[in-house]
Design a protein around this motif. Structure first.
Motif, PDB file in Angstrom:
ATOM      1  N   ARG A  99      12.888  26.159  27.260  1.00  0.00           N
ATOM      2  CA  ARG A  99      13.283  27.490  27.731  1.00  0.00           C
ATOM      3  C   ARG A  99      12.890  27.678  29.199  1.00  0.00           C
ATOM      4  O   ARG A  99      13.687  28.171  30.005  1.00  0.00           O
ATOM      5  CB  ARG A  99      12.631  28.563  26.866  1.00  0.00           C
ATOM      6  CG  ARG A  99      12.985  29.995  27.280  1.00  0.00           C
ATOM      7  CD  ARG A  99      12.306  31.006  26.378  1.00  0.00           C
ATOM      8  NE  ARG A  99      12.452  32.357  26.896  1.00  0.00           N
ATOM      9  CZ  ARG A  99      11.844  33.428  26.395  1.00  0.00           C
ATOM     10  NH1 ARG A  99      11.054  33.293  25.320  1.00  0.00           N
ATOM     11  NH2 ARG A  99      12.012  34.623  26.943  1.00  0.00           N
ATOM     12  N   LEU A 100      11.681  27.275  29.551  1.00  0.00           N
ATOM     13  CA  LEU A 100      11.250  27.381  30.947  1.00  0.00           C
ATOM     14  C   LEU A 100      12.044  26.425  31.840  1.00  0.00           C
ATOM     15  O   LEU A 100      12.432  26.783  32.959  1.00  0.00           O
ATOM     16  CB  LEU A 100       9.759  27.080  31.064  1.00  0.00           C
ATOM     17  CG  LEU A 100       8.779  28.032  30.369  1.00  0.00           C
ATOM     18  CD1 LEU A 100       7.346  27.650  30.726  1.00  0.00           C
ATOM     19  CD2 LEU A 100       9.045  29.479  30.741  1.00  0.00           C
ATOM     20  N   ALA A 101      12.287  25.213  31.338  1.00  0.00           N
ATOM     21  CA  ALA A 101      13.022  24.223  32.136  1.00  0.00           C
ATOM     22  C   ALA A 101      14.451  24.682  32.397  1.00  0.00           C
ATOM     23  O   ALA A 101      14.971  24.537  33.510  1.00  0.00           O
ATOM     24  CB  ALA A 101      13.013  22.872  31.434  1.00  0.00           C
ATOM     25  N   ASP A 102      15.103  25.236  31.374  1.00  0.00           N
ATOM     26  CA  ASP A 102      16.468  25.741  31.555  1.00  0.00           C
ATOM     27  C   ASP A 102      16.504  26.844  32.607  1.00  0.00           C
ATOM     28  O   ASP A 102      17.417  26.901  33.442  1.00  0.00           O
ATOM     29  CB  ASP A 102      17.017  26.274  30.229  1.00  0.00           C
ATOM     30  CG  ASP A 102      17.525  25.177  29.313  1.00  0.00           C
ATOM     31  OD1 ASP A 102      17.759  24.055  29.802  1.00  0.00           O
ATOM     32  OD2 ASP A 102      17.689  25.435  28.107  1.00  0.00           O
ATOM     33  N   HIS A 103      15.514  27.719  32.560  1.00  0.00           N
ATOM     34  CA  HIS A 103      15.463  28.811  33.534  1.00  0.00           C
ATOM     35  C   HIS A 103      15.239  28.260  34.942  1.00  0.00           C
ATOM     36  O   HIS A 103      15.874  28.717  35.907  1.00  0.00           O
ATOM     37  CB  HIS A 103      14.348  29.787  33.163  1.00  0.00           C
ATOM     38  CG  HIS A 103      14.337  31.035  33.989  1.00  0.00           C
ATOM     39  ND1 HIS A 103      15.266  32.042  33.832  1.00  0.00           N
ATOM     40  CD2 HIS A 103      13.532  31.426  35.014  1.00  0.00           C
ATOM     41  CE1 HIS A 103      15.021  33.008  34.705  1.00  0.00           C
ATOM     42  NE2 HIS A 103      13.979  32.657  35.438  1.00  0.00           N
ATOM     43  N   TYR A 104      14.358  27.289  35.050  1.00  0.00           N
ATOM     44  CA  TYR A 104      14.124  26.654  36.349  1.00  0.00           C
ATOM     45  C   TYR A 104      15.420  26.059  36.896  1.00  0.00           C
ATOM     46  O   TYR A 104      15.750  26.230  38.082  1.00  0.00           O
ATOM     47  CB  TYR A 104      13.066  25.562  36.220  1.00  0.00           C
ATOM     48  CG  TYR A 104      12.916  24.711  37.456  1.00  0.00           C
ATOM     49  CD1 TYR A 104      12.048  25.075  38.477  1.00  0.00           C
ATOM     50  CD2 TYR A 104      13.672  23.546  37.614  1.00  0.00           C
ATOM     51  CE1 TYR A 104      11.928  24.300  39.628  1.00  0.00           C
ATOM     52  CE2 TYR A 104      13.560  22.770  38.753  1.00  0.00           C
ATOM     53  CZ  TYR A 104      12.691  23.147  39.755  1.00  0.00           C
ATOM     54  OH  TYR A 104      12.586  22.383  40.894  1.00  0.00           O
ATOM     55  N   LEU A 105      16.161  25.354  36.046  1.00  0.00           N
ATOM     56  CA  LEU A 105      17.399  24.719  36.486  1.00  0.00           C
ATOM     57  C   LEU A 105      18.406  25.757  36.974  1.00  0.00           C
ATOM     58  O   LEU A 105      19.088  25.545  37.985  1.00  0.00           O
ATOM     59  CB  LEU A 105      17.998  23.888  35.352  1.00  0.00           C
ATOM     60  CG  LEU A 105      17.262  22.585  35.022  1.00  0.00           C
ATOM     61  CD1 LEU A 105      17.808  21.969  33.744  1.00  0.00           C
ATOM     62  CD2 LEU A 105      17.370  21.593  36.179  1.00  0.00           C
ATOM     63  N   GLU A 106      18.512  26.877  36.271  1.00  0.00           N
ATOM     64  CA  GLU A 106      19.426  27.937  36.699  1.00  0.00           C
ATOM     65  C   GLU A 106      19.068  28.429  38.099  1.00  0.00           C
ATOM     66  O   GLU A 106      19.944  28.606  38.955  1.00  0.00           O
ATOM     67  CB  GLU A 106      19.386  29.100  35.709  1.00  0.00           C
ATOM     68  CG  GLU A 106      20.038  28.803  34.367  1.00  0.00           C
ATOM     69  CD  GLU A 106      19.961  29.990  33.424  1.00  0.00           C
ATOM     70  OE1 GLU A 106      19.596  31.092  33.894  1.00  0.00           O
ATOM     71  OE2 GLU A 106      20.261  29.831  32.229  1.00  0.00           O
ATOM     72  N   GLN A 107      17.779  28.664  38.320  1.00  0.00           N
ATOM     73  CA  GLN A 107      17.342  29.152  39.631  1.00  0.00           C
ATOM     74  C   GLN A 107      17.513  28.084  40.705  1.00  0.00           C
ATOM     75  O   GLN A 107      17.900  28.387  41.848  1.00  0.00           O
ATOM     76  CB  GLN A 107      15.876  29.602  39.556  1.00  0.00           C
ATOM     77  CG  GLN A 107      15.603  30.706  38.553  1.00  0.00           C
ATOM     78  CD  GLN A 107      16.507  31.905  38.752  1.00  0.00           C
ATOM     79  OE1 GLN A 107      16.644  32.421  39.865  1.00  0.00           O
ATOM     80  NE2 GLN A 107      17.148  32.357  37.685  1.00  0.00           N
ATOM     81  N   PHE A 108      17.251  26.842  40.356  1.00  0.00           N
ATOM     82  CA  PHE A 108      17.362  25.755  41.326  1.00  0.00           C
ATOM     83  C   PHE A 108      18.810  25.575  41.768  1.00  0.00           C
ATOM     84  O   PHE A 108      19.094  25.392  42.961  1.00  0.00           O
ATOM     85  CB  PHE A 108      16.827  24.454  40.720  1.00  0.00           C
ATOM     86  CG  PHE A 108      16.711  23.332  41.714  1.00  0.00           C
ATOM     87  CD1 PHE A 108      15.539  23.124  42.413  1.00  0.00           C
ATOM     88  CD2 PHE A 108      17.788  22.486  41.963  1.00  0.00           C
ATOM     89  CE1 PHE A 108      15.434  22.094  43.350  1.00  0.00           C
ATOM     90  CE2 PHE A 108      17.693  21.456  42.891  1.00  0.00           C
ATOM     91  CZ  PHE A 108      16.513  21.263  43.584  1.00  0.00           C
ATOM     92  N   ILE A 109      19.732  25.609  40.817  1.00  0.00           N
ATOM     93  CA  ILE A 109      21.148  25.434  41.141  1.00  0.00           C
ATOM     94  C   ILE A 109      21.634  26.554  42.057  1.00  0.00           C
ATOM     95  O   ILE A 109      22.408  26.322  42.993  1.00  0.00           O
ATOM     96  CB  ILE A 109      21.977  25.362  39.848  1.00  0.00           C
ATOM     97  CG1 ILE A 109      21.687  24.042  39.111  1.00  0.00           C
ATOM     98  CG2 ILE A 109      23.468  25.478  40.138  1.00  0.00           C
ATOM     99  CD1 ILE A 109      22.250  23.970  37.710  1.00  0.00           C
ATOM    100  N   LEU A 134       8.314  32.886  33.274  1.00  0.00           N
ATOM    101  CA  LEU A 134       9.668  32.929  33.835  1.00  0.00           C
ATOM    102  C   LEU A 134       9.671  33.646  35.181  1.00  0.00           C
ATOM    103  O   LEU A 134      10.359  33.228  36.121  1.00  0.00           O
ATOM    104  CB  LEU A 134      10.618  33.627  32.859  1.00  0.00           C
ATOM    105  CG  LEU A 134      10.886  32.901  31.534  1.00  0.00           C
ATOM    106  CD1 LEU A 134      11.648  33.804  30.579  1.00  0.00           C
ATOM    107  CD2 LEU A 134      11.663  31.613  31.766  1.00  0.00           C
ATOM    108  N   ALA A 135       8.887  34.714  35.281  1.00  0.00           N
ATOM    109  CA  ALA A 135       8.802  35.460  36.539  1.00  0.00           C
ATOM    110  C   ALA A 135       8.158  34.616  37.635  1.00  0.00           C
ATOM    111  O   ALA A 135       8.555  34.686  38.810  1.00  0.00           O
ATOM    112  CB  ALA A 135       8.015  36.751  36.328  1.00  0.00           C
ATOM    113  N   VAL A 136       7.173  33.817  37.267  1.00  0.00           N
ATOM    114  CA  VAL A 136       6.530  32.931  38.245  1.00  0.00           C
ATOM    115  C   VAL A 136       7.536  31.903  38.766  1.00  0.00           C
ATOM    116  O   VAL A 136       7.575  31.594  39.962  1.00  0.00           O
ATOM    117  CB  VAL A 136       5.305  32.234  37.615  1.00  0.00           C
ATOM    118  CG1 VAL A 136       4.767  31.154  38.552  1.00  0.00           C
ATOM    119  CG2 VAL A 136       4.216  33.251  37.311  1.00  0.00           C
TER     120      VAL A 136
END
Length: 344
Positions: A171-181, A336-338
């Motif tokens: 869940r954290l990794a998916d969120h990171y990927l969304e922000q990174f893209i 997620l906020a971090v």
């Protein structure tokens, strides 16, 4: 279905997808040979543990334009990650072939939008899609024309989210990927699922064979595929749950397969010199209990990364997720906020 047990297999048999594509509302526009679409390059099938077809995609090149021609997953298995793996496999191949852009007609445009595709007006779309001349275009069929423009940068996601339940690390990794893209338009994302059967421990014979190949400079052997993949990544994301103060053992097995003398690093009497191009490695982990200063997995990853030439490191975590009395969702939301703050 356990996506971690699924296989993505390249194939030239396009017609095997006929029923799947039709069930998914995709049209089979075959060329004169009747064996595939115009400009067909290759295709990939997703198969489950029993070998049953559960998804597929194909790529073509028409009038010099690369096209993600078709992609579909069985309806009951959508949103499991199969489509994402097929998509990434196809996009990586086209980048490797020299593509600067990829065009699609999308019936599920939101899927492609989150990976960086942008919308095109029909009049701005190259004349490579027959649907614009179809009687049903704009009536019963309303696809979106979209394009992806590669920046040339690559992110490798090393998915070590081994779990028996819904993965909090994922869940954290998916969120990171969304922000990174969002922050890196045009980046190509590639995922390697680290699972038993994906990478195997090296025994004496394996090590001797690897040393012989390295001495001969035969780095094109499939034994080095993971090392090549890691070496060409501009960014790396590692997702791994916190196990025994570190990470699952299978991740260590994967690392053994990418640490290759003469390919990903060199050694001398003065130390190690990394040969990889990675600018930044991000490590994401979650734990049922406290981590504190005992994140030995991240420490190890940093040590290996420095050896291979990684320039910088970053860590995100969520801990105490199984401690009774704590608000576990609030802990996840804070993590997620971090990530949001760190990736803007």
């Amino acid at each position: 279905m356990n996506i971690r047990k699924m296989n993505i297999i390249e194939t030239q048999d396009y017609l095997q997808f006929a029923d799947l594509f039709k069930r998914s509302g995709l049209e089979l526009n075959l060329d004169d040979s009747g064996k595939g679409p115009e400009g067909f390059i290759t295709a990939w099938k997703a198969v489950d543990e029993a070998g049953a077809l559960v998804g597929g995609c194909a790529i073509t090149r028409k009038k010099g334009y690369y096209v993600l021609n078709d992609i579909a997953v069985e309806e009951e298995l959508r949103s499991t990650g199969i489509g994402r793996l097929l998509f990434q496999t196809a996009m990586t191949r086209m980048l490797d072939m020299g593509a600067r852009q990829v065009h699609i007609t999308a019936k599920a445009p939101k899927f492609f939008e989150k990976y960086g595709f942008r919308y095109l007006e029909p009049e701005d779309t190259p004349d490579i899609f027959g649907c614009k001349n179809c009687d049903q275009y704009g009536k019963t069929c309303k696809p979106e024309f979209m394009v992806f423009e590669y920046s040339g940068e690559r992110l490798l996601f090393i998915d070590s989210c081994v779990t028996t339940h819904i993965s909090r690390t994922m869940r954290l990794a998916d969120h990171y990927l969304e922000q990174f893209i969002k922050a890196h338009p045009g980046v190509n994302v590639e995922t390697v699922i680290v699972e038993k059967g994906c990478a195997e421990p090296l025994d004496r014979d394996d090590i001797n064979r690897r040393n012989d190949l390295a001495t001969a400079g035969a780095y094109d052997d499939p034994m080095f595929d993971y090392a090549h993949q890691f070496k060409r990544a501009d960014y790396v994301l590692v997702g791994a749950p916190y196990w025994d103060c570190a990470f699952p053992a299978i991740l260590k097995v994967y690392i053994e397969n990418i640490v290759v003398t003469g390919l990903t690093f060199e050694e001398s009497e003065t130390g190690y010199s990394g040969l990889c191009k990675c600018k930044e490695l991000t490590y994401i982990t979650t734990a049922g209990g406290p981590i504190g200063d005992k994140n030995l997995g991240f420490d190890y990853i940093c040590g290996i990364g420095e050896m291979l030439g990684v320039r910088s490191f970053k860590e995100y975590r969520a801990e105490c997720l199984d401690i009774v009395g704590l608000d576990h969702e609030a802990i996840m939301e804070q993590a997620l906020a971090v990530i949001d703050a760190g990736e803007q």
